[in-house]
Design an enzyme around this catalytic site. Structure first.
Site: not given
Ligand code: BGC
Length: 482
Positions: A169, A382
């Protein structure tokens, strides 16, 4: 749900990041990272916790791999800590062999359990020395140092790792790099007005340099960066102004890196129209050539979608808003009761007000994403949810701690929509990675916002892990659909 299956070779994964799970921050030759420093500044982390110990995954990875293998998970996306490989960060500083050996064993442990390791080179933990010495990603000096680090890691794990990410990101990292220490919001907090786009420029070149090296060195596998999830929906359907706001949002948050890498070799036009060259360095023809095409697939961290609307005072007002030159994107993000009086989806923990469950938008946003930046493969790199008030539950009652109906519902609805997106819309999604493998250090929210599909008991000296209900639901879901 219809009896649909995920495509052949689909990666059912969990995700983590070095700073957030490893702990052991001063062990085995590691140097400090910007987050090790930032987490020690009073007020930077809401609950005043550091990630010095956190899940101690650095020492407990064997158990952690066994626990995810037991669930039927077939992949783990994790990051390497740059400061473990180069404690001082710089290309001409010593490499820490212990760090390299450590990740070699981590990777081997995954492979032995048939878990595909997916490796990120940079998940926000810049070596502190580089931030202190030249301002980290706000300086062009970072490019050579990053590329050297990338080459070292590629050489060490070539053949064992197939899927690589350069950056996690980048737009989230760069957007916040300039705000610290004013509001202690993010590390390293370079106190400079133009930090955001200097960071974007240098980081883009570091990405391209690393991918060029990857290809020249003949490393086997695939590589890209992970984009954040800012795909909006127009607040008023079919309203031209709101649809334009959606486009501006996508340009500022995804296009800023995706356009140069995937489609044009250049910043989105709207950025060039609104940001003068001293704020946003222009790319030369040569730079554009080197950047375009430096990704083999598209990775998106798609946690949620929200509505975009045009600002009520009109576009001109905000394009000409010189008092906020770093954020002239001119769109409103309407995402919760607070600013709309209308909620787009079930809210998560109040500690993460940006996050709502919006499965209804997954298909349209993946369609738009794929139209705008077409690739032959997409990873949902993610996605995840915080159970409301999970962080303040009574640690004596294990049943309550592992009961997470909202998170379970989040995952089930998203994965159902994802199946439809693949089958009905023809979107080439080949993997989905649940954030997170277990509770961890959630940046400025510390240990209080819990994203894990496993609960970690931070009051216990053994830091024991327990599967939450969502972990079992995920295992069942994938067994049925994989
Ligand atoms: C990030 C993680 C973060 C997650 C939840 C993502 O944007 O890559 O590091 O913990 O979001 O906030």
């Amino acid at each position: 749900l219809p009896d649909l299956k995920y495509p052949e070779g689909f990666l059912f994964g969990v995700a983590s990041a070095a700073y957030q799970v490893e702990g052991a921050v001063m062990e085995e030759g590691k140097g400090p990272s910007v987050w090790d420093w930032a987490s020690r500044q009073p007020g930077a982390v809401t609950d005043n916790t550091t990630a010095d110990v956190v899940d101690l995954h650095y020492f407990l990875y064997k158990e952690d791999v066994a626990r995810i293998a037991a669930l039927g998970v077939n992949s783990h996306s994790f990051s390497v800590s740059w400061a473990r490989i180069f404690p001082f960060g710089a290309a001409d500083s010593p490499v820490n062999q212990q760090g390299l050996d450590h990740y070699a064993d981590v990777i081997e442990t995954h492979l032995k359990s048939n878990i595909t390791p997916v490796v990120t080179l940079f998940h926000w933990d810049t070596p502190l020395a580089l931030a202190a010495y030249y301002g980290g990603f706000t300086s062009p000096q970072i490019v050579d140092d990053f590329v050297h680090y990338a080459k070292t890691v590629f050489t060490a794990y070539n053949g064992s790792v197939h899927t690589w990410y350069t950056f996690n990101e980048p737009q989230v990292y760069c957007a916040q790099v300039g705000s610290f220490p004013f509001n202690l919001s993010f590390a390293p907090g370079i106190n400079e007005q133009n930090a955001q786009f200097q960071c974007s420029y240098n980081l883009l070149k570091a990405h391209a340099g690393a991918v060029k090296a990857f290809r020249e060195m003949g490393i086997t596998g695939e590589i890209a960066f992970k984009s954040a999830d800012y795909i909006g929906m127009p607040w008023r359907a079919n309203n031209t102004e709101d649809m334009e706001a959606v486009e501006r949002n996508a340009a500022f948050n995804i296009g800023v890196f995706a356009d140069p890498v995937y489609t044009t070799g250049d910043w989105p036009q709207i950025l060039k129209d609104t940001l003068p060259p001293d704020v946003l360095p222009r790319l030369t023809e040569q730079e554009s050539k080197e950047i375009l095409g430096t990704a083999d697939f598209f990775a998106i961290d798609a946690y949620r979608t929200y509505w975009n609307a045009a600002p009520p005072e009109g576009i001109d007002a905000c394009v000409n808003n010189t008092s906020d030159p770093l954020w002239p994107g001119c769109f409103l993000e309407l995402m919760n009761d607070f600013n709309t009086g209308w909620s787009s989806g079930p809210a998560s923990d109040p500690l993460t007000p940006w996050l709502q469950a919006t499965p209804q938008f997954l298909r349209p946003s993946f369609k738009r994403l794929h139209e705008r930046w077409p690739t032959s493969k997409i990873y949902l790199s993610e996605f995840g949810f915080t159970q409301p008030f999970e962080g303040v539950r009574n640690p004596q009652v294990l049943f309550q701690l592992t009961e997470d109906p909202e998170r379970t519902n989040y995952y089930m609805t998203y994965l159902g929509e994802l199946l439809l997106s693949i089958h009905e819309d023809g979107i080439p999604v080949q993997g989905a990675f649940c954030w997170a493998i277990m509770d961890n250090a959630e940046w400025n929210s510390g240990l209080s916002a819990r994203f894990g599909i496993q609960y970690v008991n931070y009051s216990s000296p053994t830091l024991e892990r327990s599967y939450k209900r969502s972990a079992f639901a995920l295992a069942d879901f994938f067994e049925a659909h994989l």
